[in-house]
Design an enzyme around this catalytic site. Structure first.
Site, PDB file in Angstrom:
ATOM      1  N   HIS A  22     -69.387 -10.038  -7.015  1.00  0.00           N
ATOM      2  CA  HIS A  22     -69.161 -10.800  -5.784  1.00  0.00           C
ATOM      3  C   HIS A  22     -70.338 -11.755  -5.532  1.00  0.00           C
ATOM      4  CE1 HIS A  22     -65.795  -8.229  -4.003  1.00  0.00           C
ATOM      5  NE2 HIS A  22     -66.049  -7.720  -5.200  1.00  0.00           N
ATOM      6  N   ASP A 131     -67.018 -12.770   2.427  1.00  0.00           N
ATOM      7  CA  ASP A 131     -66.232 -12.035   1.440  1.00  0.00           C
ATOM      8  C   ASP A 131     -65.040 -11.419   2.186  1.00  0.00           C
ATOM      9  OD1 ASP A 131     -65.367 -10.121  -0.511  1.00  0.00           O
ATOM     10  OD2 ASP A 131     -67.347 -10.307  -1.433  1.00  0.00           O
ATOM     11  N   SER A 394     -65.080 -11.694 -15.430  1.00  0.00           N
ATOM     12  CA  SER A 394     -65.038 -11.601 -16.893  1.00  0.00           C
ATOM     13  C   SER A 394     -63.777 -12.265 -17.440  1.00  0.00           C
ATOM     14  CB  SER A 394     -65.084 -10.126 -17.341  1.00  0.00           C
ATOM     15  OG  SER A 394     -66.326  -9.577 -16.982  1.00  0.00           O
ATOM     16  N   ALA A 412     -59.028  -0.715  -9.350  1.00  0.00           N
ATOM     17  CA  ALA A 412     -58.759  -1.779  -8.375  1.00  0.00           C
ATOM     18  C   ALA A 412     -57.927  -2.916  -8.964  1.00  0.00           C
ATOM     19  CB  ALA A 412     -60.078  -2.284  -7.794  1.00  0.00           C
TER      20      ALA A 412
HETATM   21  O1  LIG Z   1     -74.024  -7.816 -19.617  1.00  0.00           O
HETATM   22  C1  LIG Z   1     -73.435  -8.416 -18.700  1.00  0.00           C
HETATM   23  C2  LIG Z   1     -72.238  -7.942 -18.129  1.00  0.00           C
HETATM   24  C3  LIG Z   1     -71.669  -8.688 -17.103  1.00  0.00           C
HETATM   25  N1  LIG Z   1     -72.258  -9.818 -16.671  1.00  0.00           N
HETATM   26  C4  LIG Z   1     -71.668 -10.601 -15.568  1.00  0.00           C
HETATM   27  O2  LIG Z   1     -71.302  -9.725 -14.510  1.00  0.00           O
HETATM   28  C5  LIG Z   1     -70.123 -10.189 -13.886  1.00  0.00           C
HETATM   29  C6  LIG Z   1     -69.168  -9.030 -13.841  1.00  0.00           C
HETATM   30  O3  LIG Z   1     -68.118  -9.347 -12.992  1.00  0.00           O
HETATM   31  P1  LIG Z   1     -66.631  -8.812 -13.193  1.00  0.00           P
HETATM   32  O4  LIG Z   1     -66.155  -9.091 -14.551  1.00  0.00           O
HETATM   33  O5  LIG Z   1     -65.789  -9.397 -12.119  1.00  0.00           O
HETATM   34  O6  LIG Z   1     -66.743  -7.246 -13.101  1.00  0.00           O
HETATM   35  P2  LIG Z   1     -67.370  -6.220 -12.010  1.00  0.00           P
HETATM   36  O7  LIG Z   1     -68.818  -6.304 -12.021  1.00  0.00           O
HETATM   37  O8  LIG Z   1     -66.768  -4.902 -12.333  1.00  0.00           O
HETATM   38  O9  LIG Z   1     -66.781  -6.785 -10.631  1.00  0.00           O
HETATM   39  C7  LIG Z   1     -66.207  -6.229  -9.462  1.00  0.00           C
HETATM   40  O10 LIG Z   1     -65.822  -7.401  -8.732  1.00  0.00           O
HETATM   41  C8  LIG Z   1     -64.807  -8.203  -9.346  1.00  0.00           C
HETATM   42  C9  LIG Z   1     -64.574  -9.403  -8.458  1.00  0.00           C
HETATM   43  O11 LIG Z   1     -64.082  -8.988  -7.242  1.00  0.00           O
HETATM   44  C10 LIG Z   1     -63.539  -7.399  -9.556  1.00  0.00           C
HETATM   45  O12 LIG Z   1     -62.581  -8.176 -10.241  1.00  0.00           O
HETATM   46  C11 LIG Z   1     -63.861  -6.136 -10.352  1.00  0.00           C
HETATM   47  O13 LIG Z   1     -62.691  -5.338 -10.470  1.00  0.00           O
HETATM   48  C12 LIG Z   1     -64.958  -5.352  -9.660  1.00  0.00           C
HETATM   49  O14 LIG Z   1     -65.283  -4.191 -10.406  1.00  0.00           O
HETATM   50  C13 LIG Z   1     -69.608 -11.357 -14.721  1.00  0.00           C
HETATM   51  O15 LIG Z   1     -69.891 -12.577 -14.070  1.00  0.00           O
HETATM   52  C14 LIG Z   1     -70.400 -11.276 -16.008  1.00  0.00           C
HETATM   53  O16 LIG Z   1     -70.708 -12.525 -16.586  1.00  0.00           O
HETATM   54  C15 LIG Z   1     -73.409 -10.299 -17.247  1.00  0.00           C
HETATM   55  O17 LIG Z   1     -73.931 -11.359 -16.889  1.00  0.00           O
HETATM   56  N2  LIG Z   1     -73.966  -9.578 -18.253  1.00  0.00           N
END
Ligand SMILES: O=c1ccn([C@@H]2O[C@H](COP(=O)(O)OP(=O)(O)O[C@H]3O[C@H](CO)[C@@H](O)[C@H](O)[C@H]3O)[C@@H](O)[C@H]2O)c(=O)[nH]1
Length: 503
Positions: A22, A131, A394, A412
């Site tokens: 977020h 948010d 992602s 979720a």
């Molecule tokens: O080694 C890593 C792993 C991840 N990321 C970043 O971390 C973010 C991860 O975001 P996301 O893929 O959305 O996963 P979550 O961290 O699990 O995000 C939460 O928030 C999201 C947006 O609301 C939801 O879609 C997910 O279900 C919820 O778990 C992304 O921008 C990635 O680029 C990095 O930079 N490096």
């Protein structure tokens, strides 16, 4: 209504739910609005701000280059050693409500008082972008008469799935009647009637006591409040989710689709007179291992599967082993993000001894990292596929990079996302509800070898559409302009925003 006549650009307060997925996307929006000349206050929790300072200092320094940009810090109320991940993410909502909410209210009031002092060159907050799952920020904004725009960090597909849950319950399509019922197609999610199954609904729907489940209730209630907001911002693009967006517009007519935000940040900087936008802005709350890029440089073209399940998912020891065996047995190269604090049951006991076949296969073909620069990794020419939990960021990052996905959704919104990736957009495969080394081995091979051409066709085309939408003249690019213009018109302040309204 009275007009805030103080000169100067509009002042927008941006407040994300304090987890990586977020914070990342809302900081990107903050960057875009600051770049357009708006004054921005980005509200960060103390815990996350400390992490940004520690792990993304360059990024923070860049923000200070925008005149009128400021971070403000607010406590999340949790002890320093709270994981803020896994199942305990839900505890954050309680803490934010009990500790952060009153402080937030007080902060807005003080902000108004300070900016009213003659000579202050900054306007009081004229718009809140909150948010959409932080309903208290929305309530406080409404109470003080400040226009509130909801920002949802999930895709339109899952927003709409959440929105329709009460209708599914009313029509008797929910609750789910056990495991044997999981493949039943649901008829009451308009626009998804032919392909959305029980197992593709947000994971909270799997509870038997659907009307009483507090987690589900929380997300549904907050989603249902959005039509009452001034507008809704979604990190998506029309060409990806147009049909679902048409459904949402029947309830929330004012929507700004401005995604993929990370692509917009990149393309808005092209031709810009300033160089202050960063093409791959890394708003990381974790220490980044950059050595993985050197390792990737040495791998053949499209030979590596990148594996990451986001920032919140806590894995069991058994899940980790099944994935690890599957990856090693696939004989493909892999780059795996896995933080040991995110694996349950890691206690240094016998189970923690790595079997020699895993150690050897990893040494030969794998690289394991705690945290990587994901956007850069996905854009690397050595990457042939992404084994992902289908978090929305992602998913978008993979789409822009044109990388096919193998989806293993955990919770979720990830459940609907993976269904759309496989069934609607044909950008990869859905391994939902399966955690087995033989299946992982087969699917990894299918993704980057056997069915590669099939997936590459659709991923290349979708990447093109994503980039077009974020480029000058594209749908998201124009929607951002519209959002900036509309925020500027929100200089009109309500009379209710008076000290007496604070209670
Ligand atoms: O080694 C890593 C792993 C991840 N990321 C970043 O971390 C973010 C991860 O975001 P996301 O893929 O959305 O996963 P979550 O961290 O699990 O995000 C939460 O928030 C999201 C947006 O609301 C939801 O879609 C997910 O279900 C919820 O778990 C992304 O921008 C990635 O680029 C990095 O930079 N490096």
């Amino acid at each position: 209504m009275e007009e805030d006549t103080k000169a100067g650009p509009p002042h927008v307060l941006i407040f994300p739910f304090p987890v990586q997925g977020h914070v990342n996307s809302m900081l990107k929006l903050a960057e875009l609005l600051a770049h357009a000349g708006l004054h921005i206050t980005f509200l960060n929790t103390d815990h996350n701000h400390d992490r940004l300072v520690r792990y993304s200092p360059d990024n923070l320094a860049r923000f200070s280059g925008f005149p009128g940009f400021q971070f403000k810090i607010i406590p999340d109320g949790l002890p320093a050693d709270h994981p803020r991940a896994g199942e305990r993410v839900m505890e954050m909502f309680n803490s934010l409500n009990s500790v952060t909410k009153p402080l937030f209210k007080e902060m807005l009031f003080t902000d108004h008082e300070l900016q009213s002092i003659p000579g202050s060159n900054r306007r009081a907050v004229s718009c809140i972008i909150a948010d959409g799952i932080l309903s208290f920020a929305i309530d406080v904004g409404n109470e003080l008469g400040i226009p509130v725009i909801h920002f949802r960090t999930i895709g339109a597909c899952s927003f709409w799935a959440y929105f329709c849950i009460p209708d599914l319950v009313e029509a008797g399509e929910l609750p789910i009647r056990g495991n044997e019922d999981m493949d039943r197609i649901l008829k009451r999610v308009p626009g998804m009637e032919t392909f959305i199954r029980c197992r593709d609904l947000p994971s909270f729907c799997r509870t038997k006591n659907i009307l009483a489940d507090p987690n589900l209730q929380l997300f549904v209630d907050q989603t249902r409040q959005t039509p009452g907001a001034r507008a809704l911002i979604l990190n998506t693009f029309e060409e990806l989710e147009g049909p679902v967006l048409s459904q949402i517009r029947t309830q929330c007519p004012q929507i700004y689709t401005i995604g993929p935000l990370h692509a917009l940040v990149k393309y808005r900087s092209v031709g810009s007179k300033t160089t202050s936008l960063q093409s791959q802005s890394l708003n990381s709350l974790f220490e980044v291992d950059r050595n993985c890029m050197t390792w990737l440089d040495a791998q053949p073209l499209k030979s590596v599967i990148y594996v990451s399940f986001g920032s919140i998912k806590k894995m069991t020891n058994e899940e980790m082993r099944e994935f690890w065996y599957g990856l090693v047995n696939s004989k493909k190269r892999f780059l795996w993000v896995i933080r040991l604090d995110m694996v349950d049951g890691k206690d240094g006991g016998d189970d923690d001894q790595i079997p020699s076949e895993l150690a050897e296969g990893t040494r030969e073909r794998g690289y394991i990292a705690d945290w990587v620069p994901q956007e850069e990794v996905l854009a690397h020419q050595a990457i042939g596929g992404f084994f992902t939990h289908s978090g929305w960021n992602s998913t978008l990052e993979s789409i822009v990079a044109g990388v096919p996905m193998l989806c293993w959704p955990c919770s979720a919104d990830q459940q609907p996302n993976s269904r759309f990736v496989s069934e609607v957009w044909k950008l990869g495969m859905d391994m939902k509800d399966v955690c087995n080394r033989t299946v992982v081995e087969k699917m990894v091979n299918d993704l980057i070898v056997n069915r590669r051409d099939e997936f590459m066709k659709s991923t290349v085309e979708m990447a093109r559409l994503a980039r077009e939408s974020a480029s000058k003249g594209g749908s998201s690019y124009c929607n951002l302009d519209r959002l900036i213009k509309d925020i500027s018109l929100m200089g009109v302040r309500s009379k209710e925003y008076l000290p007496s309204s604070i209670n």
